[in-house]
Motif scaffolding. Structure first.
Motif, PDB file in Angstrom:
ATOM      1  N   UNK A 162      -3.709  -3.189 -15.172  1.00 35.15           N
ATOM      2  CA  UNK A 162      -4.005  -1.980 -14.386  1.00 35.15           C
ATOM      3  C   UNK A 162      -5.488  -1.902 -14.060  1.00 35.15           C
ATOM      4  N   UNK A 163      -5.789  -1.448 -12.841  1.00 34.36           N
ATOM      5  CA  UNK A 163      -7.181  -1.351 -12.384  1.00 34.36           C
ATOM      6  C   UNK A 163      -7.407   0.015 -11.757  1.00 34.36           C
ATOM      7  N   UNK A 164      -8.544   0.623 -12.083  1.00 38.55           N
ATOM      8  CA  UNK A 164      -8.982   1.855 -11.435  1.00 38.55           C
ATOM      9  C   UNK A 164     -10.235   1.547 -10.622  1.00 38.55           C
ATOM     10  N   UNK A 165     -10.201   1.852  -9.325  1.00 39.86           N
ATOM     11  CA  UNK A 165     -11.394   1.713  -8.479  1.00 39.86           C
ATOM     12  C   UNK A 165     -11.939   3.112  -8.212  1.00 39.86           C
ATOM     13  N   UNK A 166     -13.182   3.340  -8.604  1.00 44.12           N
ATOM     14  CA  UNK A 166     -13.854   4.611  -8.326  1.00 44.12           C
ATOM     15  C   UNK A 166     -14.766   4.386  -7.136  1.00 44.12           C
ATOM     16  N   UNK A 167     -14.503   5.105  -6.064  1.00 45.30           N
ATOM     17  CA  UNK A 167     -15.170   4.861  -4.778  1.00 45.30           C
ATOM     18  C   UNK A 167     -16.157   5.972  -4.453  1.00 45.30           C
ATOM     19  N   UNK A 168     -17.389   5.599  -4.169  1.00 44.23           N
ATOM     20  CA  UNK A 168     -18.407   6.581  -3.796  1.00 44.23           C
ATOM     21  C   UNK A 168     -19.665   6.400  -4.618  1.00 44.23           C
ATOM     22  N   UNK A 207      -0.636  -2.481  -4.712  1.00 46.70           N
ATOM     23  CA  UNK A 207      -0.053  -3.489  -5.588  1.00 46.70           C
ATOM     24  C   UNK A 207      -0.416  -4.854  -5.024  1.00 46.70           C
ATOM     25  N   UNK A 208      -1.113  -5.678  -5.839  1.00 44.79           N
ATOM     26  CA  UNK A 208      -1.563  -6.991  -5.366  1.00 44.79           C
ATOM     27  C   UNK A 208      -0.808  -8.142  -6.021  1.00 44.79           C
ATOM     28  N   UNK A 209      -0.033  -7.866  -7.076  1.00 46.46           N
ATOM     29  CA  UNK A 209       0.832  -8.878  -7.676  1.00 46.46           C
ATOM     30  C   UNK A 209       1.837  -8.166  -8.569  1.00 46.46           C
ATOM     31  N   UNK A 210       2.763  -8.958  -9.163  1.00 47.42           N
ATOM     32  CA  UNK A 210       3.764  -8.330 -10.020  1.00 47.42           C
ATOM     33  C   UNK A 210       3.180  -7.843 -11.344  1.00 47.42           C
ATOM     34  N   UNK A 211       1.922  -8.179 -11.605  1.00 45.63           N
ATOM     35  CA  UNK A 211       1.310  -7.726 -12.857  1.00 45.63           C
ATOM     36  C   UNK A 211       0.064  -6.877 -12.646  1.00 45.63           C
ATOM     37  N   UNK A 212      -0.434  -6.763 -11.401  1.00 48.76           N
ATOM     38  CA  UNK A 212      -1.687  -6.048 -11.160  1.00 48.76           C
ATOM     39  C   UNK A 212      -1.503  -4.997 -10.063  1.00 48.76           C
ATOM     40  N   UNK A 213      -1.838  -3.759 -10.391  1.00 47.34           N
ATOM     41  CA  UNK A 213      -1.823  -2.658  -9.413  1.00 47.34           C
ATOM     42  C   UNK A 213      -3.098  -1.846  -9.572  1.00 47.34           C
ATOM     43  N   UNK A 214      -3.462  -1.152  -8.512  1.00 45.82           N
ATOM     44  CA  UNK A 214      -4.746  -0.446  -8.457  1.00 45.82           C
ATOM     45  C   UNK A 214      -4.532   1.017  -8.125  1.00 45.82           C
ATOM     46  N   UNK A 222       0.730 -15.624  -8.664  1.00 46.68           N
ATOM     47  CA  UNK A 222       1.588 -14.505  -9.035  1.00 46.68           C
ATOM     48  C   UNK A 222       2.209 -13.893  -7.788  1.00 46.68           C
ATOM     49  N   UNK A 223       3.490 -13.605  -7.859  1.00 47.29           N
ATOM     50  CA  UNK A 223       4.158 -12.974  -6.728  1.00 47.29           C
ATOM     51  C   UNK A 223       3.805 -11.494  -6.676  1.00 47.29           C
ATOM     52  N   UNK A 224       4.043 -10.916  -5.513  1.00 46.00           N
ATOM     53  CA  UNK A 224       3.766  -9.482  -5.363  1.00 46.00           C
ATOM     54  C   UNK A 224       5.084  -8.721  -5.465  1.00 46.00           C
ATOM     55  N   UNK A 225       5.108  -7.720  -6.326  1.00 48.54           N
ATOM     56  CA  UNK A 225       6.367  -7.024  -6.579  1.00 48.54           C
ATOM     57  C   UNK A 225       6.073  -5.621  -7.104  1.00 48.54           C
ATOM     58  N   UNK A 257       0.848  -1.198   0.000  1.00 49.97           N
ATOM     59  CA  UNK A 257       0.000   0.000   0.000  1.00 49.97           C
ATOM     60  C   UNK A 257       0.878   1.240   0.000  1.00 49.97           C
ATOM     61  N   UNK A 258       0.498   2.216  -0.790  1.00 52.03           N
ATOM     62  CA  UNK A 258       1.208   3.493  -0.751  1.00 52.03           C
ATOM     63  C   UNK A 258       1.026   4.119   0.626  1.00 52.03           C
ATOM     64  N   UNK A 259       2.099   4.639   1.181  1.00 50.25           N
ATOM     65  CA  UNK A 259       2.061   5.130   2.569  1.00 50.25           C
ATOM     66  C   UNK A 259       1.040   6.246   2.766  1.00 50.25           C
ATOM     67  N   UNK A 260       0.683   6.981   1.708  1.00 51.65           N
ATOM     68  CA  UNK A 260      -0.302   8.062   1.843  1.00 51.65           C
ATOM     69  C   UNK A 260      -1.719   7.537   2.026  1.00 51.65           C
ATOM     70  N   UNK A 261      -1.929   6.259   1.728  1.00 55.88           N
ATOM     71  CA  UNK A 261      -3.256   5.665   1.857  1.00 55.88           C
ATOM     72  C   UNK A 261      -3.587   5.254   3.291  1.00 55.88           C
ATOM     73  N   UNK A 262      -2.635   5.393   4.212  1.00 53.40           N
ATOM     74  CA  UNK A 262      -2.928   5.038   5.606  1.00 53.40           C
ATOM     75  C   UNK A 262      -3.973   5.963   6.205  1.00 53.40           C
ATOM     76  N   UNK A 263      -4.161   7.140   5.595  1.00 56.02           N
ATOM     77  CA  UNK A 263      -5.124   8.101   6.139  1.00 56.02           C
ATOM     78  C   UNK A 263      -6.566   7.683   5.881  1.00 56.02           C
ATOM     79  N   UNK A 264      -6.789   6.822   4.909  1.00 56.78           N
ATOM     80  CA  UNK A 264      -8.156   6.392   4.618  1.00 56.78           C
ATOM     81  C   UNK A 264      -8.458   5.097   5.363  1.00 56.78           C
TER      82      UNK A 264
END
Length: 875
Positions: free
Chosen positions: A737-743, A697-704, A798-801, A666-673
């Motif tokens: 690549x995945x985009x999650x739109x929340x709300x 990042x959930x695997x070496x090929x998939x990030x959100x 898949x490994x996470x990387x 997880x990107x460190x800036x996401x700890x606020x949510x």
């Protein structure tokens, strides 16, 4: 009153962990501390009566009995520093074992200090982050105090910390302290559930054992009449509002059931329309949403003229006018400012020089107070920064009045906030008398350690009972105090005043009801106290324990009861045993005052201490009422139903048995949510890093990449947000690549043409080849992420990387960025400057007259460029 109960010379309490002769003995504090030690408790006590002292007693007893660590959580850094200084002053623990944790301390250093600390005072966000990143463990924490416990609702850090604490601690025990837990049973029950409270103890200023320590507070409310000129302006605005209300009804919708349409009614209608938009794309719904946006703005303008004055209204209308003339303006803003009655109102506001009668009355009240008592300290509360500035300027004209504006840290709309250092400097000067009037927004409602404040003036009433109680608690601490509320007749001022008053009464009734409900049965309590008293002192204490004395319970089983005879029998010592029989003492409550971040009920774009979008202009209590609608099932619920977990929210934290834990970076800036906290509850192994690309990042090929609906909409009209550059990098580096739109308000969070949003979504999916997923909230986002991780790591192996870096800006982009970083210089103006002069260096060398020759560069922009280039750097 029996004077023997309260002798003139108060005794001090004795305890091995409390320094002698530092804390005064008060019977009600002992009683509350005794109840708190029976189990995890919520203590409700009026401001200024020593809630911190009660926490001290409980902490000393818990540390002596169980050893380990104690943790005190306070909402802000000034409060943390204040509490840490107090506990160092009164406790016998070595100073290097009493630590203050804030975000200014590096995480690695906090991890080292945590190992040596015995009593840690911290902001909750720091502890939350350290728990998520596994830097600390709460296993050996034998007590946590939650200061301002009414904050333990929703996604606030208190709720997560309490949950993790009761999961991991060997001997968990919680004390929540507050002066105002909330008016409704539901709100108070939510706080109690979040903190795992077993016992509620309440004291009021009218209780017999509290009365001797309460200073008299004189409460007055003074009415003023709205001037005819302001009433005329209000009538123009009301005509606009009524016209828009008619349009809404013609479109087949209704707002409110009576003649008066409140902000709550408008918010509810807005939510209903948002729900309809998700079902279908009827053009009438989008038209209605646009009209409601106008009504929200007009409604706020009416409030300005009624309760604040023409100067505040003028600034607001000028801002609306600037918004309407901008290239990114919504149709609603343009239509509103083109309305004939709005033009009339704006003209009248600019021409009229009448000030709101509150201003003159405030000047008169403050002047008289300081004339009669030159050593007085006065706090004037206003809801809005603009009003605070106007009031401070007006008061400065009166002889002997030295006011200073006191606002929060946020800087918005050309109004720079105060840093914590500046806030502390102002308060020091206020205490010293350099300033004798503090004109403050809601930042001063909690935590001010100013015992000499003897008058609080409400420039306007507020409908929140919590904030009203906090404001009134700023006076009458160690001397007689006055509370004066200014009310404009026949306006929403009156409604807010009575709303707050009724909620305070309701809160008190609710608290006494909960006190009865939560009081442990006598048999259970006797057993607990008996077991507790029979335990030896933990060897970790390092202190010799005095002989333990037994304590009597009162007939109702409500805690420690010390009779007047026992007090008199003790003579001059009057030492009273608490829990272990070791002696405790209470002392000055002046260190209990708190300094909190701003939290306003009325969130409007004119108030720069609060949200910038006027569509959020609604009282926090009203928001809660609107959101009480039954919620549809979410992915979190679905996951619970599919597995062995209960659908109840508390059970979400149950972790599924898995051969190997699912991991996510997880990107460190996401700890606020709240996403990271929910992932932790769902049993995932979390790692935090400074990710250049993606949020998760959930695997070496998939990030959100995660975007809230308002961020997504804003990125379409704000070139600096650069959403498409982010997605381009995401698609370049990761295969999936995945985009999650929340709300749930994608089409209504900003007034953007739905076709523009649809076009952007199509471009993201087709041109960038980014998969788009939707979630209702943070919990549902977390569930989606877990499903993605399970698919990638368990099924596809898949490994996470995490990998990849942002693509570098071209030279042209860097040049444009450099020039557009100057305030008032947009991307178009930056390009015009570069085209005209040919290079950044040439722009730097141009004088004001040369700069003004460039299209889109006026006198102000040219002057600003020269100011940035020529002004000396002050650091």
């Amino acid at each position: 009153m029996n004077e023997n109960l309260f002798p003139e010379k108060q005794a001090c309490m004795k305890h091995p962990l409390i320094k002698p002769d530092t804390v005064e003995q008060r019977l009600y504090q002992l009683n509350l501390a005794g109840k708190a030690l029976e189990g995890s408790s919520l203590v409700v006590l009026p401001t200024g009566l020593g809630k911190t002292i009660i926490a001290l007693f409980v902490i000393a007893s818990r540390l002596q009995r169980f050893g380990g660590k104690a943790l005190i959580l306070s909402p802000t850094k000034p409060l943390v520093d204040q509490h840490a200084a107090f506990f160092k002053k009164v406790m016998t623990l070595p100073e290097d074992e009493i630590l203050a944790f804030t975000g200014s301390i590096a995480p690695a250093e906090r991890e080292r200090l945590w190992a040596q600390g015995k009593l840690i005072v911290s902001t909750p966000q720091v502890i939350e982050n350290d728990l998520l990143t596994k830097r600390i463990s709460l296993e050996d924490v034998s007590h946590i105090t939650f200061d301002e416990a009414h904050r333990a609702v929703g996604n606030y850090a208190y709720t997560f910390i309490a949950e993790k604490y009761f999961e991991s601690a060997k001997n968990p025990h919680v004390l929540g302290i507050t002066a105002s837990p909330g008016s409704s049973d539901e709100k108070i029950a939510e706080v109690c559930q979040a903190l795992h409270v077993e016992n509620v103890a309440v004291k009021t200023e009218k209780d017999r054992d509290v009365r001797p320590y309460v200073q008299e507070k004189e409460l007055e409310w003074l009415q003023v009449q709205l001037p005819a000129e302001m009433a005329e302006i209000r009538s123009y605005l009301e005509k606009i509002f009524d016209d828009r209300l008619g349009i809404i009804r013609e479109l087949g919708f209704s707002a409110g059931s009576g003649k008066y349409v409140s902000k709550k009614d408008l918010l509810l209608l807005q939510k209903q329309l948002q729900d309809k938009i998700r079902i279908g794309g009827d053009p009438a719904i989008f038209s209605a949403m646009s009209v409601v946006a106008e009504m929200m703005k007009v409604n706020h303008a009416v409030e300005m003229v009624e309760t604040q004055g023409l100067e505040t209204l003028r600034k607001y209308l000028e801002k609306l006018e600037a918004e309407a003339s901008s290239s990114s303006s919504s149709k609603a803003a343009k239509r509103l400012m083109d309305d004939l009655y709005m033009r009339k109102a704006l003209y009248k506001v600019k021409e009229c020089e009448v000030e709101h009668p509150k201003l003159a009355l405030a000047r008169k009240i403050v002047s008289e107070q300081l004339d009669q008592n030159p050593d007085s300290r006065v706090i004037v509360f206003t809801n809005y920064r603009d009003t605070a500035e106007i009031v401070a300027n007006a008061l400065s004209e009166a002889p002997g009045v030295f006011p200073i504006r006191f606002v929060g840290q946020g800087s918005r709309h050309k109004d720079k906030g105060l840093t914590q250092k500046q806030q502390a400097g102002i308060l020091d000067k206020f205490r010293a008398g350099e300033y004798n009037v503090l004109v403050a927004t809601s930042v001063a409602e909690e935590g001010l350690d100013i015992p000499s404040t003897d008058m609080v003036l409400f420039y306007e009433p507020i409908p929140s009972e919590i904030r009203s109680i906090q404001r009134k608690g700023r006076t009458g601490r160690q001397q007689k105090g006055r509370v004066i509320v200014l009310v404009t007749k026949g306006t929403r001022d009156e409604a807010y005043y009575w709303s707050s008053k009724n909620k305070e009464k309701k809160m008190l009734n609710s608290m006494h009801g909960l006190e009865t409900t939560f009081t442990p049965k006598a048999s259970k309590k006797r057993a607990e106290l008996s077991d507790f008293e029979s335990l030896p002192c933990n060897s970790d204490s390092k202190l010799k324990i005095e002989e333990i004395e037994m304590i009597n319970e009162d007939k109702d089983g409500n805690g420690i009861n010390i009779s007047p005879e026992d007090l008199r029998k003790n003579g001059d010592n009057k030492d009273v045993a608490l829990e272990t029989g070791a002696y405790l003492e209470t002392g000055s409550d002046e260190n209990e005052k708190k300094d909190a971040n701003e939290k306003a009920d009325v969130n409007v774009d004119v108030n720069v201490d609060e949200k910038a979008d006027v569509n959020a202009d609604v009282n926090a209590d009203e928001k809660a009422d609107v959101n009480e609608k039954e919620r549809q099932k979410t992915l979190v619920d679905f996951e619970a139903l599919c597995g062995n977990k209960s659908v109840n929210k508390p059970e979400i934290s149950g972790k599924e048995p898995e051969t190997e834990p699912l991991r996510i970076v997880i990107d460190h800036r996401e700890t606020k949510c709240g996403v990271a906290k929910t992932l932790d509850r769902l049993g995932m192994e979390l790692s935090f890093a400074a990710l250049e690309i993606g949020d998760y990042v959930v695997s070496n090929r998939l990030a959100v990449e995660r975007k809230r609906t308002d961020d997504f909409a804003s990125s379409l009209i704000d070139g600096k947000r650069n959403l498409f550059a982010q997605l381009s990098d995401l698609a370049r580096v990761y295969e999936k690549p995945v985009l999650i739109i929340e709300g749930e308000d994608l089409f209504t969070s900003r007034q953007i043409n739905p076709n523009a949003i649809y076009g952007s979504l199509v471009s993201i999916a087709i041109d960038f080849r980014v998969a788009i997923l939707y979630s209702r909230d943070e919990e549902e986002t977390a569930s989606i992420l877990k499903l993605l991780a399970k698919r990638e790591q368990t099924e596809n192996k898949n490994e996470i990387n995490p990998h990849g870096k942002k693509s570098a800006k071209s030279l042209t982009e860097q040049q444009e960025y450099l020039i557009s970083s100057i305030s008032n210089i947009g991307p178009k103006a930056a390009r015009n400057l570069l085209l005209h002069f040919g290079s950044v260096e040439a722009i730097m060398q141009a004088d004001t007259e040369e700069l003004k020759k460039v299209k889109l560069i006026g006198p102000k922009a040219a002057a600003r460029i020269r100011e940035v280039l020529e002004s000396p750097y002050k650091g």
